[in-house]
Motif scaffolding. Sequence first.
Motif, mmCIF file in Angstrom:
data_model
loop_
_atom_site.group_PDB
_atom_site.id
_atom_site.type_symbol
_atom_site.label_atom_id
_atom_site.label_comp_id
_atom_site.label_asym_id
_atom_site.label_seq_id
_atom_site.Cartn_x
_atom_site.Cartn_y
_atom_site.Cartn_z
ATOM 1 N N LEU A 281 0.819 -1.210 0.000
ATOM 2 C CA LEU A 281 0.000 0.000 0.000
ATOM 3 C C LEU A 281 0.852 1.259 0.000
ATOM 4 N N ASN A 282 2.000 1.200 0.669
ATOM 5 C CA ASN A 282 2.907 2.338 0.628
ATOM 6 C C ASN A 282 3.401 2.563 -0.800
ATOM 7 N N GLY A 283 3.731 1.492 -1.484
ATOM 8 C CA GLY A 283 4.203 1.619 -2.862
ATOM 9 C C GLY A 283 3.146 2.183 -3.786
ATOM 10 N N LYS A 284 1.900 1.788 -3.584
ATOM 11 C CA LYS A 284 0.797 2.269 -4.420
ATOM 12 C C LYS A 284 0.246 3.614 -3.946
ATOM 13 N N LYS A 285 0.754 4.103 -2.820
ATOM 14 C CA LYS A 285 0.282 5.349 -2.201
ATOM 15 C C LYS A 285 -1.204 5.271 -1.891
ATOM 16 N N GLU A 286 -1.638 4.124 -1.402
ATOM 17 C CA GLU A 286 -3.038 3.921 -1.045
ATOM 18 C C GLU A 286 -3.221 3.689 0.446
ATOM 19 N N HIS A 287 -2.202 4.004 1.229
ATOM 20 C CA HIS A 287 -2.331 3.823 2.664
ATOM 21 C C HIS A 287 -3.229 4.919 3.244
ATOM 22 N N LEU A 288 -3.720 4.668 4.430
ATOM 23 C CA LEU A 288 -4.628 5.596 5.087
ATOM 24 C C LEU A 288 -3.932 6.924 5.352
ATOM 25 N N SER A 289 -4.598 7.994 5.024
ATOM 26 C CA SER A 289 -4.033 9.316 5.303
ATOM 27 C C SER A 289 -5.179 10.297 5.541
ATOM 28 N N MET A 290 -4.855 11.302 6.323
ATOM 29 C CA MET A 290 -5.791 12.389 6.558
ATOM 30 C C MET A 290 -5.226 13.595 5.813
ATOM 31 N N ASP A 291 -5.909 14.004 4.758
ATOM 32 C CA ASP A 291 -5.337 15.020 3.885
ATOM 33 C C ASP A 291 -6.149 16.315 3.817
ATOM 34 N N PHE A 292 -6.951 16.576 4.844
ATOM 35 C CA PHE A 292 -7.743 17.804 4.836
ATOM 36 C C PHE A 292 -6.842 19.028 4.740
ATOM 37 N N LEU A 293 -5.837 19.118 5.609
ATOM 38 C CA LEU A 293 -4.919 20.250 5.591
ATOM 39 C C LEU A 293 -4.063 20.249 4.328
ATOM 40 N N TYR A 294 -3.624 19.069 3.920
ATOM 41 C CA TYR A 294 -2.780 18.925 2.734
ATOM 42 C C TYR A 294 -3.472 19.487 1.489
ATOM 43 N N GLN A 295 -4.777 19.262 1.359
ATOM 44 C CA GLN A 295 -5.515 19.739 0.183
ATOM 45 C C GLN A 295 -5.604 21.264 0.128
ATOM 46 N N LYS A 296 -5.361 21.919 1.250
ATOM 47 C CA LYS A 296 -5.399 23.390 1.290
ATOM 48 C C LYS A 296 -4.081 24.015 0.810
ATOM 49 N N PHE A 297 -3.023 23.204 0.698
ATOM 50 C CA PHE A 297 -1.704 23.705 0.308
ATOM 51 C C PHE A 297 -1.668 24.076 -1.174
ATOM 52 N N SER A 298 -0.732 24.972 -1.499
ATOM 53 C CA SER A 298 -0.446 25.259 -2.905
ATOM 54 C C SER A 298 0.329 24.069 -3.484
ATOM 55 N N GLU A 299 0.464 24.035 -4.800
ATOM 56 C CA GLU A 299 1.187 22.920 -5.446
ATOM 57 C C GLU A 299 2.630 22.821 -4.944
ATOM 58 N N THR A 300 3.285 23.942 -4.744
ATOM 59 C CA THR A 300 4.664 23.932 -4.247
ATOM 60 C C THR A 300 4.736 23.356 -2.840
ATOM 61 N N ASN A 301 3.822 23.794 -1.984
ATOM 62 C CA ASN A 301 3.813 23.285 -0.614
ATOM 63 C C ASN A 301 3.380 21.818 -0.552
ATOM 64 N N LYS A 302 2.496 21.418 -1.480
ATOM 65 C CA LYS A 302 2.132 19.997 -1.545
ATOM 66 C C LYS A 302 3.358 19.150 -1.875
ATOM 67 N N ARG A 303 4.153 19.612 -2.821
ATOM 68 C CA ARG A 303 5.368 18.878 -3.205
ATOM 69 C C ARG A 303 6.323 18.788 -2.014
ATOM 70 N N LYS A 304 6.521 19.906 -1.319
ATOM 71 C CA LYS A 304 7.411 19.910 -0.153
ATOM 72 C C LYS A 304 6.890 18.991 0.946
ATOM 73 N N ALA A 305 5.592 19.069 1.211
ATOM 74 C CA ALA A 305 4.998 18.213 2.242
ATOM 75 C C ALA A 305 5.094 16.740 1.850
ATOM 76 N N SER A 306 4.857 16.441 0.578
ATOM 77 C CA SER A 306 4.940 15.056 0.107
ATOM 78 C C SER A 306 6.351 14.503 0.249
ATOM 79 N N ILE A 307 7.331 15.317 -0.084
ATOM 80 C CA ILE A 307 8.726 14.877 0.058
ATOM 81 C C ILE A 307 9.064 14.675 1.527
ATOM 82 N N LEU A 308 8.629 15.611 2.394
ATOM 83 C CA LEU A 308 8.879 15.458 3.830
ATOM 84 C C LEU A 308 8.224 14.186 4.370
ATOM 85 N N ILE A 309 6.996 13.932 3.958
ATOM 86 C CA ILE A 309 6.296 12.721 4.409
ATOM 87 C C ILE A 309 7.059 11.477 3.959
#
Length: 163
Positions: free
Chosen positions: A66-94
């Motif tokens: 599931l980690n490989g498919k990126k289908e694991h459980l996540s709470m993305d309410f705050l993440y969806q509010k980010f700009s594309e640049t911040n989404k990329r940064k947050a995704s890399i940090l995660i």
Amino acid sequence: MSKVDLIFNRVSRILEVFMIVIFALLVLDVLFQVFSRYLLGTSFTWTEEFARFALIWMTILGAAYLNGKKEHLSMDFLYQKFSETNKRKASILIEVLIFLFALIVMVIGGLNLVYTTLHLEQLSGTLRIPLGYVYAIMPFSGFLIMCFSIYHISNFLKNKNIE
């Protein structure tokens, strides 16, 4: 499709097939236990232990899959509010945090657990197999998660859009 993508897809497919086989063995094991208990009037002790080990392997491998498919459980309410640049940064940090967790807890901790149980020659209660072999799924899955995290980070760095 790049060579890395082909390897990723092949490893994911192998994991799928392996988990299907484990699940099928688990179902057959439980059905055999029910059959033997209620129709034969006897109970085989090894079936419960096999079911437990199969469930452990399926769960840990499923987490890697599931980690490989990126289908694991996540709470993305705050993440969806980010700009594309911040989404990329947050995704890399995660992904970096997932990588570090897999390295420290699953690979290093798992290898320590496997080494300790093999060194102490601990055997399972009924099947009498070394418990280190059962626990070996932990560092293996951790290694897969680390590889998947590197794959995802490279995709985040190459692509402009985050999905």
